[in-house]
Design a protein around this motif. Sequence first.
Motif, PDB file in Angstrom:
ATOM      1  N   TYR A  26       0.871  -0.978  -0.017  1.00 37.79           N
ATOM      2  CA  TYR A  26       0.072  -0.188   0.034  1.00 37.79           C
ATOM      3  C   TYR A  26       0.776   1.164   0.016  1.00 37.79           C
ATOM      4  N   SER A  27       0.848   1.798  -0.863  1.00 37.18           N
ATOM      5  CA  SER A  27       1.673   3.075  -1.287  1.00 37.18           C
ATOM      6  C   SER A  27       1.053   4.248  -1.893  1.00 37.18           C
ATOM      7  N   VAL A  28       1.602   5.599  -1.595  1.00 40.20           N
ATOM      8  CA  VAL A  28       1.005   6.782  -2.126  1.00 40.20           C
ATOM      9  C   VAL A  28       2.439   7.161  -2.836  1.00 40.20           C
TER      10      VAL A  28
ATOM     11  N   ILE B 152       3.845  10.003  -3.003  1.00 39.73           N
ATOM     12  CA  ILE B 152       4.598  10.956  -2.257  1.00 39.73           C
ATOM     13  C   ILE B 152       5.499  10.465  -1.181  1.00 39.73           C
ATOM     14  N   SER B 153       5.254   9.362  -0.817  1.00 41.52           N
ATOM     15  CA  SER B 153       5.734   8.608   0.351  1.00 41.52           C
ATOM     16  C   SER B 153       7.198   8.273   0.127  1.00 41.52           C
ATOM     17  N   PRO B 154       8.296   8.980   0.845  1.00 37.63           N
ATOM     18  CA  PRO B 154       9.576   8.497   0.685  1.00 37.63           C
ATOM     19  C   PRO B 154       9.870   7.333   1.451  1.00 37.63           C
ATOM     20  N   PHE B 155       9.076   6.713   2.327  1.00 38.22           N
ATOM     21  CA  PHE B 155       9.514   5.431   2.993  1.00 38.22           C
ATOM     22  C   PHE B 155       8.951   4.325   1.820  1.00 38.22           C
ATOM     23  N   ALA B 156       7.735   4.371   1.144  1.00 37.87           N
ATOM     24  CA  ALA B 156       7.365   3.469   0.252  1.00 37.87           C
ATOM     25  C   ALA B 156       8.174   3.509  -1.058  1.00 37.87           C
TER      26      ALA B 156
ATOM     27  N   VAL C  45      -0.469  -0.710  -4.704  1.00 34.24           N
ATOM     28  CA  VAL C  45      -1.769  -0.366  -4.645  1.00 34.24           C
ATOM     29  C   VAL C  45      -1.910   1.022  -3.827  1.00 34.24           C
ATOM     30  N   PRO C  46      -2.769   1.996  -4.037  1.00 26.99           N
ATOM     31  CA  PRO C  46      -3.163   2.922  -3.081  1.00 26.99           C
ATOM     32  C   PRO C  46      -3.858   2.408  -1.908  1.00 26.99           C
ATOM     33  N   PRO C  47      -3.652   3.285  -0.768  1.00 22.43           N
ATOM     34  CA  PRO C  47      -4.519   2.846   0.445  1.00 22.43           C
ATOM     35  C   PRO C  47      -5.860   2.850   0.216  1.00 22.43           C
TER      36      PRO C  47
END
Length: 50
Positions: free
Chosen positions: A4-6, A8-12, A29-31
């Motif tokens: 589950y990723s967006v 803009i997430s630096p972690f993902a 996939v998005p949340p």
Amino acid sequence: MKLYSVPISPFAARVRLSIYRKGLNIEIVPPPEGGIKSDAYLALNRMALS
């Protein structure tokens, strides 16, 4: 397995990079509807409660 990723997430982004580099068959996939604080997402990710 799903990530589950967006975008803009630096972690993902680090995890996505590893997935792409290793050629893993992991669905990205998005949340769920409502975002990362929704009840549906919290049911998937217990660590988000912290």
